[in-house]
Scaffold this active site. Sequence first.
Site, PDB file in Angstrom:
ATOM      1  N   LYS A 273       0.836  -1.197   0.000  1.00 29.49           N
ATOM      2  CA  LYS A 273       0.000   0.000   0.000  1.00 29.49           C
ATOM      3  C   LYS A 273       0.875   1.253   0.000  1.00 29.49           C
ATOM      4  O   LYS A 273       2.051   1.187   0.368  1.00 29.49           O
ATOM      5  CB  LYS A 273      -0.866   0.019   1.273  1.00 29.49           C
ATOM      6  CG  LYS A 273      -2.018  -0.964   1.270  1.00 29.49           C
ATOM      7  CD  LYS A 273      -2.876  -0.773   2.508  1.00 29.49           C
ATOM      8  CE  LYS A 273      -4.000  -1.782   2.592  1.00 29.49           C
ATOM      9  NZ  LYS A 273      -5.027  -1.616   1.552  1.00 29.49           N
ATOM     10  N   ARG A 347     -10.319 -11.583   2.046  1.00 22.51           N
ATOM     11  CA  ARG A 347     -11.184 -12.667   1.556  1.00 22.51           C
ATOM     12  C   ARG A 347     -10.486 -14.020   1.620  1.00 22.51           C
ATOM     13  O   ARG A 347     -11.149 -15.051   1.743  1.00 22.51           O
ATOM     14  CB  ARG A 347     -11.680 -12.338   0.138  1.00 22.51           C
ATOM     15  CG  ARG A 347     -10.597 -12.230  -0.897  1.00 22.51           C
ATOM     16  CD  ARG A 347     -11.051 -11.470  -2.123  1.00 22.51           C
ATOM     17  NE  ARG A 347     -11.052 -10.027  -1.900  1.00 22.51           N
ATOM     18  CZ  ARG A 347     -11.395  -9.131  -2.811  1.00 22.51           C
ATOM     19  NH1 ARG A 347     -11.798  -9.510  -4.010  1.00 22.51           N
ATOM     20  NH2 ARG A 347     -11.361  -7.842  -2.540  1.00 22.51           N
TER      21      ARG A 347
HETATM   22  N1  BES Z   1      -8.181  -3.637   4.339  1.00 23.75           N
HETATM   23  C1  BES Z   1      -8.353  -3.257   2.991  1.00 23.75           C
HETATM   24  C2  BES Z   1      -9.652  -2.498   2.728  1.00 23.75           C
HETATM   25  C3  BES Z   1      -9.792  -1.141   3.358  1.00 23.75           C
HETATM   26  C4  BES Z   1      -9.490  -0.009   2.639  1.00 23.75           C
HETATM   27  C5  BES Z   1     -10.288  -1.003   4.628  1.00 23.75           C
HETATM   28  C6  BES Z   1      -9.646   1.240   3.192  1.00 23.75           C
HETATM   29  C7  BES Z   1     -10.453   0.246   5.201  1.00 23.75           C
HETATM   30  C8  BES Z   1     -10.139   1.378   4.481  1.00 23.75           C
HETATM   31  C9  BES Z   1      -8.348  -4.495   2.093  1.00 23.75           C
HETATM   32  O1  BES Z   1      -7.564  -5.539   2.508  1.00 23.75           O
HETATM   33  C10 BES Z   1      -7.803  -4.075   0.774  1.00 23.75           C
HETATM   34  O2  BES Z   1      -6.647  -3.730   0.729  1.00 23.75           O
HETATM   35  N2  BES Z   1      -8.632  -4.131  -0.267  1.00 23.75           N
HETATM   36  C11 BES Z   1      -8.218  -3.761  -1.571  1.00 23.75           C
HETATM   37  C12 BES Z   1      -8.776  -4.802  -2.507  1.00 23.75           C
HETATM   38  C13 BES Z   1      -8.256  -4.697  -3.915  1.00 23.75           C
HETATM   39  C14 BES Z   1      -6.780  -4.999  -3.949  1.00 23.75           C
HETATM   40  C15 BES Z   1      -9.023  -5.667  -4.767  1.00 23.75           C
HETATM   41  C16 BES Z   1      -8.788  -2.387  -1.874  1.00 23.75           C
HETATM   42  O3  BES Z   1      -9.894  -2.082  -1.449  1.00 23.75           O
HETATM   43  O4  BES Z   1      -8.093  -1.606  -2.504  1.00 23.75           O
HETATM   44 MG    MG Z   2      -5.569  -5.410   1.846  1.00 25.61          MG
END
Ligand code: BES
Ligand code: MG
Length: 493
Positions: A273, A347
């Site tokens: 990230k 997931r």
């Molecule tokens: N934990 C994150 C989702 C999230 C984002 C929670 C912002 C709270 C605030 C999750 O694991 C994630 O990184 N999701 C990705 C999925 C994508 C790679 C398909 C996302 O939402 O960008």
């Molecule tokens: Mg994630």
Amino acid sequence: MKIDITRKIPEYMETIIIFQEDHGSINNVDLLPSNIAKTVQTYIKSEGYNFAYGEIRNLTIISGTQKQNIILLGAGNKNELNNEKIRKLFASSIRLADKLKANQVYLFMGFISPINDVALGHILTETALMVTYKFNKYKSKDKSEHEIDALHLVLSTKSTRHLNRGIVEGRIYAETTNLARNLVNEPANIVTPEYLAEAAKQAALQYSFSIEVFSQDKLKRIKMDAFLAVGRASTHEPKLIIMRYNGNPDKKQETLALIGKGITFDSGGLCLKSSQGMLNMKSDMGGAAAIIGTMCAISAMKLKVNVVGVIAACENMISGDAYHAGDIITTMSGKTIEVVNTDAEGRLTLCDAIHYAIEKEHADRIIDIATLTGAAVGALGTEISAVITNNYPWLEQLKIAANFTGENIWQLPTYEDYKEQIKSEIADLKNSGGSFAGTITAGLFLKEFVQDKPWLHIDIAGTALKDRESGIYNYGATGVGVRLLTTLLKSME
Ligand code: BES
Ligand code: MG
Ligand code: ZN
């Protein structure tokens, strides 16, 4: 904070909240101490104040060295009030009382409540205890911040039985929600999977439900390989936390599984990230915290339901042993997954937890709650959680619960068309459907693991945290889900 019911206001009292309808004069004014009544009536006349909805005023009476705070709280038209409006109104007055460093607060509600006594006692108590929640243990200066000692509800109802029941219930709701908030607010250098498991054990002991924790070796033996892949790069070993509450042992009734996403920190893994995107990722165990809080609440309320809570707790990190983009992993269910993004880790942990709950705990209904997708924040913002289901009648029940607690939800569809997005050329599924409809494709992914069981999926990515004080919440964790799920379970007794 002590919360009780009183019929009489003492002649000298330090702080009073006068909660009234907007029809110009004060109802039941003769119940107020005369000096208070006089001050308020003078103020109303001179300022033309009429208790309009949300209008709040603060008057002070000083006699000698003693100071009395009067907080005027406008309810507007009482027939337009509902649970959430009462929460928000009352929250602002308690916040003010707290700022005024009040110790003994009287709430004088000069009208007959539009909601029943159980709900009223519940909501007032819950609000007072949630608004005054503070997470300031790491501040060296403000540590000894003020606390309100007692809230006295001045109510002239004949029987206090229902109101008292509401007070007891509201306290359970608030305390278990605050427990969840503590877990989310603690940073990831404290809350490791092991810490989360220990916290769940302590909660189990205090609220008397049973708990079992599986360590990495056991997880390998039962082949939770998707879960293990996510946790592999961390120096903190993954833990599977299993909490059981059998409130209905005689009736061999169904077992409901509550599954919470328990990523104690989400760096994104090798698909790292950005600094900004990583900042709040200590809260990626908000679903897990909600489940722990709910287990505590339903035990305290002795609900006649059988529930198993399952949390696959791990940390999504990077190292030489991290799982790669492109890896194909075999889930506990046997379905294979192509990892196209290591940041779509939630997931992968949830699908194994769901499969475990169905196969090993014989769950016949599933609820999962997770900070799953940034797309949920894009779609619904920070005030509404996204819900996906395969069972509409059950969703209706959840909506009723949400309406009671004020934790807004909105359903997103599960049109099978979007399943195309998570089809893989070389495995059964892939773990990301790309940037379009990300919350839906995440839901469709989980749906592949719930078999034919009724299922509710709640995406709390937007609602788990507040970046400022708002309504009954403060900066930081909201504890979203505890009150919602407890209310749903109560309706399923
Ligand atoms: N934990 C994150 C989702 C999230 C984002 C929670 C912002 C709270 C605030 C999750 O694991 C994630 O990184 N999701 C990705 C999925 C994508 C790679 C398909 C996302 O939402 O960008
Ligand atoms: Mg994630
Ligand atoms: Zn995550």
